[in-house]
Design a protein around this motif. Structure first.
Motif, PDB file in Angstrom:
ATOM      1  N   SER A   1       3.330  82.212  17.055  1.00  0.00           N
ATOM      2  CA  SER A   1       3.053  80.914  16.421  1.00  0.00           C
ATOM      3  C   SER A   1       4.331  80.091  16.272  1.00  0.00           C
ATOM      4  O   SER A   1       4.313  78.871  16.446  1.00  0.00           O
ATOM      5  CB  SER A   1       2.373  81.106  15.063  1.00  0.00           C
ATOM      6  N   ALA A   2       5.464  80.750  15.977  1.00  0.00           N
ATOM      7  CA  ALA A   2       6.731  80.025  15.856  1.00  0.00           C
ATOM      8  C   ALA A   2       7.144  79.440  17.206  1.00  0.00           C
ATOM      9  O   ALA A   2       7.621  78.301  17.279  1.00  0.00           O
ATOM     10  CB  ALA A   2       7.820  80.954  15.331  1.00  0.00           C
TER      11      ALA A   2
ATOM     12  N   ARG B   1       5.108  78.658  19.775  1.00  0.00           N
ATOM     13  CA  ARG B   1       4.193  77.559  20.093  1.00  0.00           C
ATOM     14  C   ARG B   1       4.597  76.292  19.344  1.00  0.00           C
ATOM     15  O   ARG B   1       4.637  75.204  19.911  1.00  0.00           O
ATOM     16  CB  ARG B   1       2.758  77.937  19.749  1.00  0.00           C
ATOM     17  N   SER B   2       4.877  76.452  18.073  1.00  0.00           N
ATOM     18  CA  SER B   2       5.268  75.316  17.246  1.00  0.00           C
ATOM     19  C   SER B   2       6.585  74.717  17.727  1.00  0.00           C
ATOM     20  O   SER B   2       6.720  73.499  17.876  1.00  0.00           O
ATOM     21  CB  SER B   2       5.390  75.784  15.795  1.00  0.00           C
ATOM     22  N   ARG B   3       7.583  75.587  17.989  1.00  0.00           N
ATOM     23  CA  ARG B   3       8.892  75.107  18.440  1.00  0.00           C
ATOM     24  C   ARG B   3       8.790  74.409  19.785  1.00  0.00           C
ATOM     25  O   ARG B   3       9.398  73.362  19.997  1.00  0.00           O
ATOM     26  CB  ARG B   3       9.883  76.268  18.509  1.00  0.00           C
TER      27      ARG B   3
ATOM     28  N   SER C   1       6.152  72.931  21.074  1.00  0.00           N
ATOM     29  CA  SER C   1       5.433  71.671  20.893  1.00  0.00           C
ATOM     30  C   SER C   1       6.373  70.608  20.327  1.00  0.00           C
ATOM     31  O   SER C   1       6.439  69.484  20.840  1.00  0.00           O
ATOM     32  CB  SER C   1       4.240  71.877  19.959  1.00  0.00           C
ATOM     33  N   ARG C   2       7.111  70.959  19.278  1.00  0.00           N
ATOM     34  CA  ARG C   2       8.070  70.013  18.696  1.00  0.00           C
ATOM     35  C   ARG C   2       9.155  69.649  19.702  1.00  0.00           C
ATOM     36  O   ARG C   2       9.561  68.484  19.798  1.00  0.00           O
ATOM     37  CB  ARG C   2       8.696  70.605  17.434  1.00  0.00           C
TER      38      ARG C   2
END
Length: 195
Positions: free
Chosen positions: A170-171, A173-175, A177-178
């Motif tokens: 999840s980290a 994916r989030s990183r 995306s950002r």
């Protein structure tokens, strides 16, 4: 035997001391590791040194690994990334920059640009401007974002990136995306400033 089974067998044999198996793994991964390191350093000599150190560290560590359980690619990339980070901390001269666009078909093409690459035409100039723009964008992003983007560009899955960076899925994916949004925003701003 398919490629994954063959690789798993090579890793297992290398963990048990087979130099031939390790040499096969080097042939398989050396161009990819070299390309990633060069994408981060843009220095051919430093790339060669870190690449060699990566495989030397892997060779020394393999006897302590469980061959059947070892996910070799993420482990090897993690070694390379740690060596690049160490070099940066000690010398502060590495800049995160994009992968070059190699000329030719072989994996070592980045070492020496072909003659066609030096011919000055619109396509060449556009490519130089675009690479410089990408380099400037990456220089403004945090190292963790750049590393994720480079591994993504190398074709790693989210799971492989997470394993390589020893982070949660999840980290990552989030990183990513950002990082993609930030990259696009900065790229568009710099592109408009340059127009």
């Amino acid at each position: 035997m398919n490629v994954v089974e063959n690789e798993a067998q090579l890793v297992s044999e290398a963990c048990h001391g087979s130099l031939t198996a390790f040499e096969s793994l080097v042939k398989l991964y050396e161009p990819r590791i070299r390309r990633m390191i060069y994408g981060m350093t843009q220095d051919v000599q430093l790339t060669q040194d870190i690449c060699q150190d990566t495989f030397l560290a892997a060779y020394r560590a393999l006897p302590r690994m469980e061959g059947k359980e070892l996910r070799f690619a993420p482990w090897l990339y993690r070694i390379a990334l740690n060596l690049v980070r160490s070099e940066w901390r000690h010398h502060k001269h590495i800049k995160m920059v994009p992968f070059p666009t190699p000329q030719g078909n072989d994996d070592t093409a980045f070492d020496e640009q072909g003659e066609d690459f030096l011919v000055s035409d619109e396509q060449f100039e556009e490519g130089v401007v675009q690479r410089e723009l990408v380099r400037r964008v990456l220089a403004q992003l945090p190292e963790s974002s750049v590393t994720c983007l480079l591994l993504d560009a190398e074709g790693f899955s989210y799971n492989e990136i997470a394993e390589t960076l020893q982070d949660s899925l999840s980290a990552v994916r989030s990183r990513l995306s950002r990082a993609r949004h930030a990259f696009q925003r900065i790229y568009n701003r710099l592109d408009q400033e340059g127009s």
